[in-house]
Design an enzyme around this catalytic site. Structure first.
Site, PDB file in Angstrom:
ATOM      1  N   ARG A  88       1.013  -1.169  -0.148  1.00 21.20           N
ATOM      2  CA  ARG A  88      -0.206   0.428  -0.029  1.00 21.20           C
ATOM      3  C   ARG A  88       1.032   1.307  -0.221  1.00 21.20           C
ATOM      4  O   ARG A  88       0.006   2.311   0.374  1.00 21.20           O
ATOM      5  CB  ARG A  88      -0.778   0.203   1.375  1.00 21.20           C
ATOM      6  CG  ARG A  88      -2.335   0.069   0.982  1.00 21.20           C
ATOM      7  CD  ARG A  88      -3.289  -0.173   1.856  1.00 21.20           C
ATOM      8  NE  ARG A  88      -4.112   0.434   2.197  1.00 21.20           N
ATOM      9  CZ  ARG A  88      -5.934  -0.431   1.987  1.00 21.20           C
ATOM     10  NH1 ARG A  88      -5.348  -1.962   1.788  1.00 21.20           N
ATOM     11  NH2 ARG A  88      -6.531  -0.207   1.641  1.00 21.20           N
ATOM     12  N   ARG A 127     -21.642  -0.530   0.870  1.00 22.25           N
ATOM     13  CA  ARG A 127     -21.100  -1.609   1.780  1.00 22.25           C
ATOM     14  C   ARG A 127     -21.405  -1.114   3.408  1.00 22.25           C
ATOM     15  O   ARG A 127     -21.962  -1.612   4.034  1.00 22.25           O
ATOM     16  CB  ARG A 127     -19.909  -1.655   1.668  1.00 22.25           C
ATOM     17  CG  ARG A 127     -19.092  -2.208   2.689  1.00 22.25           C
ATOM     18  CD  ARG A 127     -17.773  -2.642   2.074  1.00 22.25           C
ATOM     19  NE  ARG A 127     -17.485  -2.180   2.190  1.00 22.25           N
ATOM     20  CZ  ARG A 127     -15.583  -2.404   2.315  1.00 22.25           C
ATOM     21  NH1 ARG A 127     -15.449  -3.196   1.610  1.00 22.25           N
ATOM     22  NH2 ARG A 127     -14.787  -1.101   2.383  1.00 22.25           N
ATOM     23  N   ARG A 133     -18.921  -1.593   8.265  1.00 23.36           N
ATOM     24  CA  ARG A 133     -17.819  -1.722   9.214  1.00 23.36           C
ATOM     25  C   ARG A 133     -17.091  -0.143   9.310  1.00 23.36           C
ATOM     26  O   ARG A 133     -17.838   1.143   9.126  1.00 23.36           O
ATOM     27  CB  ARG A 133     -16.965  -1.980   7.737  1.00 23.36           C
ATOM     28  CG  ARG A 133     -16.257  -2.938   8.051  1.00 23.36           C
ATOM     29  CD  ARG A 133     -15.333  -2.817   6.385  1.00 23.36           C
ATOM     30  NE  ARG A 133     -14.151  -2.537   5.824  1.00 23.36           N
ATOM     31  CZ  ARG A 133     -13.218  -2.412   4.800  1.00 23.36           C
ATOM     32  NH1 ARG A 133     -13.844  -3.874   4.451  1.00 23.36           N
ATOM     33  NH2 ARG A 133     -12.510  -1.555   4.802  1.00 23.36           N
TER      34      ARG A 133
HETATM   35  P1  B4P Z   1      -9.230  -2.699   3.028  1.00 21.65           P
HETATM   36  O1  B4P Z   1      -9.750  -4.476   3.189  1.00 21.65           O
HETATM   37  O2  B4P Z   1      -8.520  -3.389   1.804  1.00 21.65           O
HETATM   38  O3  B4P Z   1     -10.093  -1.880   2.153  1.00 21.65           O
HETATM   39  P2  B4P Z   1     -10.498  -1.741   1.222  1.00 21.65           P
HETATM   40  O4  B4P Z   1      -9.592  -0.807   0.752  1.00 21.65           O
HETATM   41  O5  B4P Z   1     -11.668  -0.522   1.286  1.00 21.65           O
HETATM   42  O6  B4P Z   1     -10.818  -2.205   0.020  1.00 21.65           O
HETATM   43  P3  B4P Z   1     -12.285  -3.283   0.066  1.00 21.65           P
HETATM   44  O7  B4P Z   1     -11.410  -4.500  -0.662  1.00 21.65           O
HETATM   45  O8  B4P Z   1     -12.472  -3.579   1.680  1.00 21.65           O
HETATM   46  O9  B4P Z   1     -13.419  -3.584  -1.043  1.00 21.65           O
HETATM   47  P4  B4P Z   1     -14.060  -3.550  -2.242  1.00 21.65           P
HETATM   48  O10 B4P Z   1     -13.358  -2.824  -2.986  1.00 21.65           O
HETATM   49  O11 B4P Z   1     -13.933  -4.887  -2.581  1.00 21.65           O
HETATM   50  O12 B4P Z   1      -8.445  -1.731   4.126  1.00 21.65           O
HETATM   51  C1  B4P Z   1      -8.923  -1.829   4.979  1.00 21.65           C
HETATM   52  C2  B4P Z   1      -7.555  -0.933   6.131  1.00 21.65           C
HETATM   53  O13 B4P Z   1      -6.748  -1.560   6.824  1.00 21.65           O
HETATM   54  C3  B4P Z   1      -7.501   0.104   5.243  1.00 21.65           C
HETATM   55  O14 B4P Z   1      -8.114   1.410   5.469  1.00 21.65           O
HETATM   56  C4  B4P Z   1      -6.014  -0.090   6.821  1.00 21.65           C
HETATM   57  O15 B4P Z   1      -6.393   1.083   7.977  1.00 21.65           O
HETATM   58  C5  B4P Z   1      -6.089  -1.368   7.029  1.00 21.65           C
HETATM   59  N1  B4P Z   1      -4.747  -1.921   5.622  1.00 21.65           N
HETATM   60  C6  B4P Z   1      -4.546  -2.628   4.993  1.00 21.65           C
HETATM   61  N2  B4P Z   1      -4.185  -2.946   4.346  1.00 21.65           N
HETATM   62  C7  B4P Z   1      -3.086  -2.365   4.893  1.00 21.65           C
HETATM   63  C8  B4P Z   1      -2.000  -2.036   4.094  1.00 21.65           C
HETATM   64  N3  B4P Z   1      -0.596  -3.084   3.344  1.00 21.65           N
HETATM   65  N4  B4P Z   1      -0.874  -1.285   5.317  1.00 21.65           N
HETATM   66  C9  B4P Z   1      -1.475  -0.233   6.280  1.00 21.65           C
HETATM   67  N5  B4P Z   1      -2.368  -0.562   6.555  1.00 21.65           N
HETATM   68  C10 B4P Z   1      -3.006  -1.640   5.799  1.00 21.65           C
HETATM   69  O16 B4P Z   1     -15.191  -3.415  -2.410  1.00 21.65           O
HETATM   70  C11 B4P Z   1     -15.717  -1.591  -1.707  1.00 21.65           C
HETATM   71  C12 B4P Z   1     -17.626  -2.459  -1.950  1.00 21.65           C
HETATM   72  O17 B4P Z   1     -18.104  -1.919  -3.632  1.00 21.65           O
HETATM   73  C13 B4P Z   1     -18.143  -3.983  -1.681  1.00 21.65           C
HETATM   74  O18 B4P Z   1     -19.191  -3.648  -0.597  1.00 21.65           O
HETATM   75  C14 B4P Z   1     -18.395  -4.245  -3.219  1.00 21.65           C
HETATM   76  O19 B4P Z   1     -19.480  -5.249  -3.103  1.00 21.65           O
HETATM   77  C15 B4P Z   1     -18.882  -3.164  -3.932  1.00 21.65           C
HETATM   78  N6  B4P Z   1     -18.706  -3.186  -5.394  1.00 21.65           N
HETATM   79  C16 B4P Z   1     -17.243  -4.293  -5.589  1.00 21.65           C
HETATM   80  N7  B4P Z   1     -17.233  -4.205  -7.221  1.00 21.65           N
HETATM   81  C17 B4P Z   1     -18.263  -3.259  -7.359  1.00 21.65           C
HETATM   82  C18 B4P Z   1     -18.763  -3.277  -8.712  1.00 21.65           C
HETATM   83  N8  B4P Z   1     -18.321  -3.623 -10.327  1.00 21.65           N
HETATM   84  N9  B4P Z   1     -20.088  -2.499  -8.958  1.00 21.65           N
HETATM   85  C19 B4P Z   1     -20.527  -2.340  -8.093  1.00 21.65           C
HETATM   86  N10 B4P Z   1     -19.570  -2.200  -6.811  1.00 21.65           N
HETATM   87  C20 B4P Z   1     -19.001  -3.101  -6.054  1.00 21.65           C
END
Ligand code: B4P
Length: 194
Positions: A88, A127, A133
């Site tokens: 990241r 979501r 969340r």
């Molecule tokens: P993550 O869990 O990685 O959160 P995210 O970036 O929101 O991605 P996520 O994978 O959950 O969502 P998605 O886009 O699939 O990280 C959370 C936190 O953890 C970070 O803020 C940080 O604090 C920490 N963290 C994690 N990794 C770290 C690292 N390497 N270093 C430091 N800190 C770290 O989906 C989002 C929504 O969109 C879903 O509800 C889905 O249903 C919807 N969606 C997806 N595709 C779609 C489509 N084509 N059309 C319509 N809706 C869609």
């Protein structure tokens, strides 16, 4: 195959990684999921990470490297893996390369999922209503998106410079985006793992 999935919060990388896991038969490693699990279990890492995640900031790089190193030591990653949410920032990208070089298992592909920021906000609002969340509030999401622009966007260029990056448009349906990624990976339904 060793794949890194990149994209802004809400771009769909977690959604696509879960589907790709089934299609490719590779383990999906989400640092977000690993961290939320550690928080729920109240492990030392979880206790340290909770407030940071709730603020939408990044958990320290050394903590993340320990977490990822431990996960990549597990036998199911020998044939490959899908990394979602890691690296990241540039320091994490460099640490990951050093680790994988040591293991003799370098990254084969990096896929960036591009989605318009307004669409991302709409998705996360949905979501938030469904899953509640703690880091999905509008204010925290905007902060996560700023951190993404400042720290994670350079990782995309990092993989581009290595000749490993492909960008896909993530604005279609979940299935349409999946097909785009599978075609990038030269896979189709028939290539699915049993
Ligand atoms: P993550 O869990 O990685 O959160 P995210 O970036 O929101 O991605 P996520 O994978 O959950 O969502 P998605 O886009 O699939 O990280 C959370 C936190 O953890 C970070 O803020 C940080 O604090 C920490 N963290 C994690 N990794 C770290 C690292 N390497 N270093 C430091 N800190 C770290 O989906 C989002 C929504 O969109 C879903 O509800 C889905 O249903 C919807 N969606 C997806 N595709 C779609 C489509 N084509 N059309 C319509 N809706 C869609």
């Amino acid at each position: 195959m060793r794949i890194v999935l990149l994209g802004a919060p809400g771009s769909g990388k977690g959604t696509q990684a879960a589907l790709l896991e089934k299609h490719l038969g590779l383990p999906h490693i989400s640092t977000g999921v690993l961290l939320r699990h550690a928080v729920a279990e109240q492990t030392p890492i979880g206790q340290q990470a909770k407030a940071i995640i709730d603020r939408g900031e990044l958990v320290p790089d050394d903590v993340m490297l320990d977490l990822i190193e431990e996960r990549l030591a597990q036998a199911d990653t020998q044939q490959g893996f899908l990394l979602d949410g890691y690296p990241r920032n540039l320091a994490q990208a460099e640490s990951l390369d050093a680790l994988l070089e040591r293991l003799g298992r370098p990254v084969d592909e990096a896929i960036q999922i591009d989605v318009d920021p307004e669409q991302v906000i709409a998705r996360i609002e949905q979501r938030a209503a469904q899953e509640g969340r703690s880091d999905d509030t509008e204010e925290v999401l905007r902060h996560r998106m700023r951190i993404y622009q400042e720290q994670t966007a350079p990782v995309v260029d990092y993989y581009a410079r290595k000749g490993l990056l492909t960008r896909v448009l993530g604005e279609g349906s979940v299935e349409e985006v999946l097909q785009l990624i599978l075609s990038v990976l030269s896979m189709d339904e028939r290539g699915a793992a049993p």
